[in-house]
Design an enzyme around this catalytic site. Structure first.
Site, mmCIF file in Angstrom:
data_model
loop_
_atom_site.group_PDB
_atom_site.id
_atom_site.type_symbol
_atom_site.label_atom_id
_atom_site.label_comp_id
_atom_site.label_asym_id
_atom_site.label_seq_id
_atom_site.Cartn_x
_atom_site.Cartn_y
_atom_site.Cartn_z
ATOM 1 N N LEU A 1 0.866 -1.288 0.038
ATOM 2 C CA LEU A 1 -0.172 -0.024 -0.017
ATOM 3 C C LEU A 1 0.997 1.336 -0.163
ATOM 4 C CD1 LEU A 1 -2.521 -0.917 2.909
ATOM 5 C CD2 LEU A 1 -2.925 -1.089 0.477
ATOM 6 N N ASP A 2 0.582 2.369 -0.776
ATOM 7 C CA ASP A 2 1.547 3.487 -0.781
ATOM 8 C C ASP A 2 1.530 3.885 0.637
ATOM 9 O OD1 ASP A 2 1.515 3.363 -3.638
ATOM 10 O OD2 ASP A 2 -0.156 4.701 -3.688
ATOM 11 N N LYS A 3 2.474 4.543 0.650
ATOM 12 C CA LYS A 3 3.000 5.217 2.007
ATOM 13 C C LYS A 3 1.614 6.050 2.705
ATOM 14 C CE LYS A 3 6.155 8.065 4.564
ATOM 15 N NZ LYS A 3 7.514 9.079 4.640
#
Length: 134
Positions: A103-105
């Protein structure tokens, strides 16, 4: 059959050196008998292993569901930012854990953390058609 010391290390009892000391001190029992040999062979699925009288539930793999917060990396380690592994309590940390997926930051949501590479591959491989929703 596996070595007793290897099983205890895999269950996050301590480092190899610490586990050897624990076993030699007589704190570990296998099927009710004190075992002081680190290389003693046990069947983790059939034998009852206790440490200081407390039964250990030996699992080959660990599966953790985490609601990843924003601002945390989906990675095992990073020099500059906090990772999902950093968020785990000490009793859940063990060698080989990794986030199965990314998952993106700045994204929050469900993330599976495991040490089971076959499971992660089956879950993430496009040929297996495991549905993922955003």
């Amino acid at each position: 059959m596996e070595r007793l010391d290897k099983i205890l290390v895999s269950q996050n009892v301590g480092s190899r050196r610490e586990v050897h000391k624990i076993i030699k001190s007589g704190r570990v029992c296998v099927n009710g008998e004190v075992c002081k040999a680190s290389d003693f062979k046990v069947n983790p699925k059939a034998d009852k292993i206790t440490l200081d009288g407390q039964a250990l539930s030996c699992s080959e793999h660990l599966y953790i569901m985490m609601n990843k917060p924003k601002g945390v990396l989906s990675a095992t380690n990073d020099k500059y930012a906090e990772t999902v592994i950093d968020l785990l309590p000490p009793e859940l940390k063990r060698r080989g854990l990794f986030p199965a997926g990314r998952l993106d930051k700045d994204t929050e949501g469900l993330l599976i953390i495991t040490d089971d590479g076959d499971f992660a591959h089956r879950m993430l491989s496009p040929k297996n058609h495991v549905a993922k929703k955003i």
